[in-house]
Structures are given as C-alpha cells and as structure tokens.
Design an enzyme around this catalytic site. Structure first.
Site, PDB file in Angstrom:
ATOM      1  N   ASP A 158       0.853  -1.189   0.000  1.00  0.00           N
ATOM      2  CA  ASP A 158       0.000   0.000   0.000  1.00  0.00           C
ATOM      3  C   ASP A 158       0.885   1.233   0.000  1.00  0.00           C
ATOM      4  O   ASP A 158       1.983   1.221   0.557  1.00  0.00           O
ATOM      5  CB  ASP A 158      -0.952   0.015   1.204  1.00  0.00           C
ATOM      6  CG  ASP A 158      -2.216   0.794   0.895  1.00  0.00           C
ATOM      7  OD1 ASP A 158      -3.281   0.166   0.719  1.00  0.00           O
ATOM      8  OD2 ASP A 158      -2.140   2.040   0.796  1.00  0.00           O
ATOM      9  N   PHE A 171     -31.534  -9.501  -0.582  1.00  0.00           N
ATOM     10  CA  PHE A 171     -31.623  -8.133  -1.126  1.00  0.00           C
ATOM     11  C   PHE A 171     -33.061  -7.713  -1.393  1.00  0.00           C
ATOM     12  O   PHE A 171     -33.349  -7.010  -2.348  1.00  0.00           O
ATOM     13  CB  PHE A 171     -30.748  -7.985  -2.394  1.00  0.00           C
ATOM     14  CG  PHE A 171     -29.283  -8.010  -2.058  1.00  0.00           C
ATOM     15  CD1 PHE A 171     -28.559  -6.829  -1.950  1.00  0.00           C
ATOM     16  CD2 PHE A 171     -28.646  -9.207  -1.800  1.00  0.00           C
ATOM     17  CE1 PHE A 171     -27.223  -6.848  -1.585  1.00  0.00           C
ATOM     18  CE2 PHE A 171     -27.307  -9.239  -1.430  1.00  0.00           C
ATOM     19  CZ  PHE A 171     -26.591  -8.057  -1.327  1.00  0.00           C
ATOM     20  N   LEU A 172     -33.934  -8.205  -0.532  1.00  0.00           N
ATOM     21  CA  LEU A 172     -35.356  -7.930  -0.708  1.00  0.00           C
ATOM     22  C   LEU A 172     -35.939  -7.362   0.595  1.00  0.00           C
ATOM     23  O   LEU A 172     -37.087  -7.623   0.922  1.00  0.00           O
ATOM     24  CB  LEU A 172     -36.055  -9.246  -1.106  1.00  0.00           C
ATOM     25  CG  LEU A 172     -37.280  -9.162  -1.998  1.00  0.00           C
ATOM     26  CD1 LEU A 172     -36.993  -8.408  -3.286  1.00  0.00           C
ATOM     27  CD2 LEU A 172     -37.789 -10.560  -2.339  1.00  0.00           C
ATOM     28  N   CYS A 217     -19.895   0.354  -2.944  1.00  0.00           N
ATOM     29  CA  CYS A 217     -20.016  -0.226  -4.284  1.00  0.00           C
ATOM     30  C   CYS A 217     -21.271   0.161  -5.049  1.00  0.00           C
ATOM     31  O   CYS A 217     -21.174   0.706  -6.149  1.00  0.00           O
ATOM     32  CB  CYS A 217     -19.922  -1.746  -4.196  1.00  0.00           C
ATOM     33  SG  CYS A 217     -18.272  -2.283  -3.722  1.00  0.00           S
TER      34      CYS A 217
HETATM   35  P1  NAD Z   1     -10.119   0.993  -0.451  1.00  0.00           P
HETATM   36  O1  NAD Z   1     -10.244   2.432  -0.751  1.00  0.00           O
HETATM   37  O2  NAD Z   1     -10.557   0.455   0.868  1.00  0.00           O
HETATM   38  O3  NAD Z   1      -8.613   0.519  -0.656  1.00  0.00           O
HETATM   39  C1  NAD Z   1      -7.799   0.902  -1.715  1.00  0.00           C
HETATM   40  C2  NAD Z   1      -6.344   0.910  -1.222  1.00  0.00           C
HETATM   41  O4  NAD Z   1      -5.458   1.037  -2.332  1.00  0.00           O
HETATM   42  C3  NAD Z   1      -6.010   2.071  -0.287  1.00  0.00           C
HETATM   43  O5  NAD Z   1      -5.469   1.554   0.910  1.00  0.00           O
HETATM   44  C4  NAD Z   1      -4.975   2.890  -1.067  1.00  0.00           C
HETATM   45  O6  NAD Z   1      -4.017   3.507  -0.233  1.00  0.00           O
HETATM   46  C5  NAD Z   1      -4.348   1.819  -1.937  1.00  0.00           C
HETATM   47  N1  NAD Z   1      -3.672   2.314  -3.151  1.00  0.00           N
HETATM   48  C6  NAD Z   1      -4.143   3.160  -4.094  1.00  0.00           C
HETATM   49  N2  NAD Z   1      -3.220   3.328  -5.081  1.00  0.00           N
HETATM   50  C7  NAD Z   1      -2.153   2.549  -4.766  1.00  0.00           C
HETATM   51  C8  NAD Z   1      -0.898   2.290  -5.379  1.00  0.00           C
HETATM   52  N3  NAD Z   1      -0.559   2.844  -6.544  1.00  0.00           N
HETATM   53  N4  NAD Z   1      -0.041   1.463  -4.766  1.00  0.00           N
HETATM   54  C9  NAD Z   1      -0.372   0.882  -3.588  1.00  0.00           C
HETATM   55  N5  NAD Z   1      -1.544   1.083  -2.960  1.00  0.00           N
HETATM   56  C10 NAD Z   1      -2.440   1.904  -3.532  1.00  0.00           C
HETATM   57  O7  NAD Z   1     -10.936   0.243  -1.624  1.00  0.00           O
HETATM   58  P2  NAD Z   1     -11.762  -1.135  -1.551  1.00  0.00           P
HETATM   59  O8  NAD Z   1     -13.072  -0.937  -0.874  1.00  0.00           O
HETATM   60  O9  NAD Z   1     -10.867  -2.237  -1.119  1.00  0.00           O
HETATM   61  O10 NAD Z   1     -12.097  -1.322  -3.102  1.00  0.00           O
HETATM   62  C11 NAD Z   1     -11.092  -1.637  -4.042  1.00  0.00           C
HETATM   63  C12 NAD Z   1     -11.761  -2.034  -5.338  1.00  0.00           C
HETATM   64  O11 NAD Z   1     -12.525  -3.227  -5.156  1.00  0.00           O
HETATM   65  C13 NAD Z   1     -12.749  -1.009  -5.884  1.00  0.00           C
HETATM   66  O12 NAD Z   1     -12.677  -0.988  -7.286  1.00  0.00           O
HETATM   67  C14 NAD Z   1     -14.093  -1.538  -5.445  1.00  0.00           C
HETATM   68  O13 NAD Z   1     -15.137  -1.133  -6.289  1.00  0.00           O
HETATM   69  C15 NAD Z   1     -13.882  -3.020  -5.544  1.00  0.00           C
HETATM   70  N6  NAD Z   1     -14.747  -3.812  -4.673  1.00  0.00           N
HETATM   71  C16 NAD Z   1     -14.970  -3.413  -3.395  1.00  0.00           C
HETATM   72  C17 NAD Z   1     -15.766  -4.188  -2.560  1.00  0.00           C
HETATM   73  C18 NAD Z   1     -16.040  -3.751  -1.128  1.00  0.00           C
HETATM   74  O14 NAD Z   1     -16.915  -4.332  -0.506  1.00  0.00           O
HETATM   75  N7  NAD Z   1     -15.327  -2.780  -0.592  1.00  0.00           N
HETATM   76  C19 NAD Z   1     -16.325  -5.373  -3.034  1.00  0.00           C
HETATM   77  C20 NAD Z   1     -16.051  -5.771  -4.338  1.00  0.00           C
HETATM   78  C21 NAD Z   1     -15.265  -4.981  -5.145  1.00  0.00           C
END
Ligand code: NAD
Length: 434
Positions: free
Chosen positions: A30, A252-253, A263
C-alpha cells in the site's frame, strides 16, 4: 504461487490474507505508510470480522507480509493483483481510473519475469485492455498478460465470501494466464466452487451487471414498500411471500432507508455512464439511482412527520451510521444524507455505532457520540434505527421508552413492530412499508 497485492483496503487485504491462507506466498503493498505500519504491527486498518486472526496465522506461517515498496513486491511475482479504489470521478459519474492506471504503470516498471497483471478492482469495460496498453507502452516486448478477476465479497462477511464464493469470474486472453489463475484458485476449484473463464470485457461487465441487479432488487422492494404504506399492506410479508419463490430468492429484498456503501452507488453510476457513452442507455439503472435518492430523502420526511412536523430543537438518537452492520465503512451510507438533514433542520443528533464512530466523527461533525443505545436515548425525543447491528436487534424497548422525553421510534430497518413498540410505551412508531 508468488502473489503481489496492490492496495490493502477492504478488498486487497481480505484477498491477500485469503490467498496466503490457500498456501500462496503473498506480499501486500500500500502507498499509505500508516496502513503498512499498522499491518506490520499485526493491527488491521479496517474492521472486518475474523480478519485479524487469519492475518496473524498466515504472517506466523511466513506466507504473508506487507510493504510500501511495490517494486520489491512485484519482483518475481507470478501474479500481481490491482485492488486499488475506483471511486466516482467528480462531476460525471465515470469510475475514476487514476489509481488503477498509476498502479499499472508502476507494476510495468517493476516486472522482472513473465507476470499476470490481474485487475481485482471494479473497472468499466475496456479498462483491462487499457491496462494492457499502458504496460506495453512502458515495457515494449516484455512478456506479460492481463486478467480481469472482479471481486464479489461483501464487507462484514468478506472472509466467508472469499473462501466460499458462489463463483469466481476470471477474464483471460491467453492459455498461460488461464493456467496461472487456475493455479491461484485451485483450492477453491478442488472444493467445487465454480470458476467461470471469460474474455476480459465479459468479466468486467459481469461485475457491473451483478451489482446493478442487486441495487435494482433493493430499490424495487423499497418502491413496493412505499405503495404498501399507501394501501395498507405489510412489506415484510410481501418480501417473504416473494422471496420464497426460488426464481426470486429472499436476498436483497428487505425494505429500508435506501442502498449505500462503497459499491452500489458508484457502480450503478459508472454503469449508467457507460451506457450513455455507448448509446445504449441503462434506463432501469438510471431510474434506480434516482429512486434510491428519493428513498433516502423520504426517510428524512418520515422522521420529521414522526416528530409532529419539526425536529427543530428536538433530540434525536440515531442507532447505527455505517451503511450496514459488521463494517466500519461509511462510504455513501444513508446516514450521510439523513443525519446532516436532521442537523440542518435544527435537531440535536446523538449517534451510537459499534464501529462507525472513527470515520463518522469527521464525516458527521455536529453529532454527539455515545457508546450505547440506552445512553443515547436518555432524554431524547426520538430514536432512529438506521443500521441493523445485532446490538440494536434485541433492545429492551420498555427501558428505552422510559428513558426518553417523548418516546418515538423511526425503525428504518423494520426490526420491531408497531404493536410491541406501543406496548413498551412508545407514543409513536414508524417503519418502512408497513
Ligand atoms: P479501499 O479504498 O478500501 O482501498 C484501496 C487501497 O489502495 C487504499 O489503501 C490505497 O491507499 C491503496 N492504493 C491506491 N493506489 C495505490 C498504489 N498505486 N499502490 C499501492 N496502494 C495503492 O478500496 P476497496 O473498498 O478495497 O475497493 C477496491 C476495489 O474493489 C474497488 O474498485 C471496489 O469497487 C472493488 N470492490 C470493493 C468491494 C467492497 O466491498 N469494498 C467489493 C467488491 C469490489
């Protein structure tokens, strides 16, 4: 397999920890040094049940580590997963791909041998091709593949969802990438969880279509709930009656204060935008977005009506601010619409949330935070249940009502019922669709 996971948010950290539990060697990266420092100390930057134990187990086994050094993590990795954020781009509803593209460029510079670069982030159709182009530009002639592997886990149940998925979707363009992805997910395959191989575009589309469908289902029942209120039907029974039909299903209902979270709001917007860009408007999804906004606003009216037409000067105890239970995630939570509106209308708002205070404290600045529901209700004019945390599901309603100035309850998750609330001493009770 040696895996690098870029991004240690809700998806990256859970995926990294679970892959290491499969037996792979995983390095999580990260760019936020605070997160890496916490992880190195064995602390978890987010709240996700069970993640601390699983993380500690795999760190102790020597399969899981953390670093801020992307280059070192990518060195020699068989697969590098991009799990960075794809928030809504300001102004136009598009998914903001800045972080994905920046990560792709950094990965390209760091690759030392054939690598599969896997996009786990939710990205619009065509993004994996764009990732491929970026990497080819930075490292012309270098052997690599891209793969699309959207994630379907739910916060609050993320480990179980990852370990026991309904399906794994993998978009690939080469046999070699398919073999690497197959090897990574082999433990699931052996336990007969289905793996669906597609092309890149189809994998990207599956994720948006699935999320938009779920958001539609929630919004559908919320509209039915509104009609139920007008015609005297009970949406809880309607949901049950519908959900017992296998073709529909009961998930989801549940009527409530509108969908939120990290999301559904951003993914429905991005899909609608994609439709507009390709002259194939997503009319249902566009309506869902509009109706969901109205649902949230209607909750404010409900609370105001319950308080005899004005919340000015009234004390309101809000139970739950996170977008759902068992997470600390506040992104696009209905509370972020409802609470500021109440504050703006002159209410004194108190809030209780088992995990939401840390984020909520700066997102909801005029709120007074308390540690339990009874403390928050003492001397209040109205209790509003916004998130169905377990601790709000079995409240002693009599005790709650007795401590209030004017016992009123807006139960926006339909946990209780009017009869019980009245018997416990609530002068007024409202819920959704009943
Ligand atoms: P988040 O914001 O919690 O985490 C993203 C992380 O990436 C952060 O810690 C950030 O510091 C790090 N980051 C960004 N650029 C970086 C880089 N160049 N190098 C290293 N680290 C970097 O996001 P999230 O909720 O985990 O979601 C991530 C993706 O997954 C999104 O596209 C989201 O739509 C998808 N997603 C999320 C969920 C959910 O429930 N949160 C479920 C399915 C899919």
């Amino acid at each position: 397999m040696k895996i690098a996971m870029i991004g240690t948010g809700y998806v990256g950290l859970v995926s990294g920890v679970c892959f290491s539990d499969f037996g792979h060697e995983v390095i999580c990266v990260d760019k936020d040094p605070r997160k890496i420092e916490m992880l190195e100390r064995g602390e978890i930057p987010i709240y996700e049940p069970g993640l601390d134990t699983l993380l500690a187990k795999n760190v102790a086994a020597g399969r899981l580590s953390f670093t801020g050094d992307l280059k070192a993590a990518v060195n020699g990795a068989d697969a590098v997963f991009i799990a960075v954020g794809t928030p809504t781009r300001r102004g136009d509803g598009h998914a903001d791909l800045t972080y994905v593209m920046a990560a792709a460029e950094e990965i390209a510079e760091a690759m030392t041998a054939y690598t599969v670069v896997v996009t786990k982030s939710t990205v619009p159709v065509g993004t994996n091709k764009a990732v491929h182009d970026v990497i080819s530009r930075v490292r012309p002639g270098f052997a690599f593949d891209v793969a699309s592997n959207p994630e379907f886990l739910r916060e609050g149940a993320a480990i179980d969802d990852f370990m026991r998925p309904d399906r794994v979707v993998v978009g690939v363009t080469s046999e070699q990438a398919r073999r690497v992805m197959g090897e990574i997910y082999r433990p699931l395959f052996l336990r007969e969880f289905p793996i669906l191989y597609t092309d890149l575009e189809t994998a990207e589309m599956i994720k948006y279509a699935a999320n938009a469908f779920l958001a539609t289902k929630i919004t559908f029942i919320n509209e039915i709930a509104r009609l139920c209120e007008k015609v005297g039907a009970d949406v809880k029974q309607v949901s049950r009656g519908m959900g017992l039909d296998n073709r529909i299903g009961n998930k989801f209902l549940h009527a409530g204060p509108g969908y939120g979270g990290s999301c559904f709001p951003k993914d429905t917007q991005a899909l609608a935008r994609m439709g507009q860009d390709h002259a194939a408007p997503m009319q249902i999804v566009e309506t869902v977005i509009k109706v969901n906004d109205e649902v949230k606003r209607r909750m404010i009216e409900k609370i105001v009506d319950l308080c005899d037409g004005s919340v000015n000067g009234k004390t309101i105890a809000v139970l739950g601010v996170t977008f759902k239970p068992n997470t600390d995630d506040m992104r696009d939570a209905p509370s972020l619409t409802i609470v500021p509106a109440l504050v703006g209308a002159g209410a004194n708002v108190r809030a209780v949330d088992p995990q939401g205070e840390r984020e909520g404290a700066h997102l909801l600045p005029h709120v007074h935070w308390l540690s339990d529901a009874y403390g928050a209700a003492t001397g209040a004019d109205c209790v509003v249940i916004l998130t169905e945390w377990n601790e709000f599901r079995a409240l002693d309603l009599q005790k709650l009502a007795a401590s209030m100035v004017e016992p009123r309850m807006a139960d926006l998750r339909n946990i209780y019922n009017a009869q019980d609330a009245k018997a416990a001493g609530f002068a007024a009770y409202t819920s959704v669709g009943r």
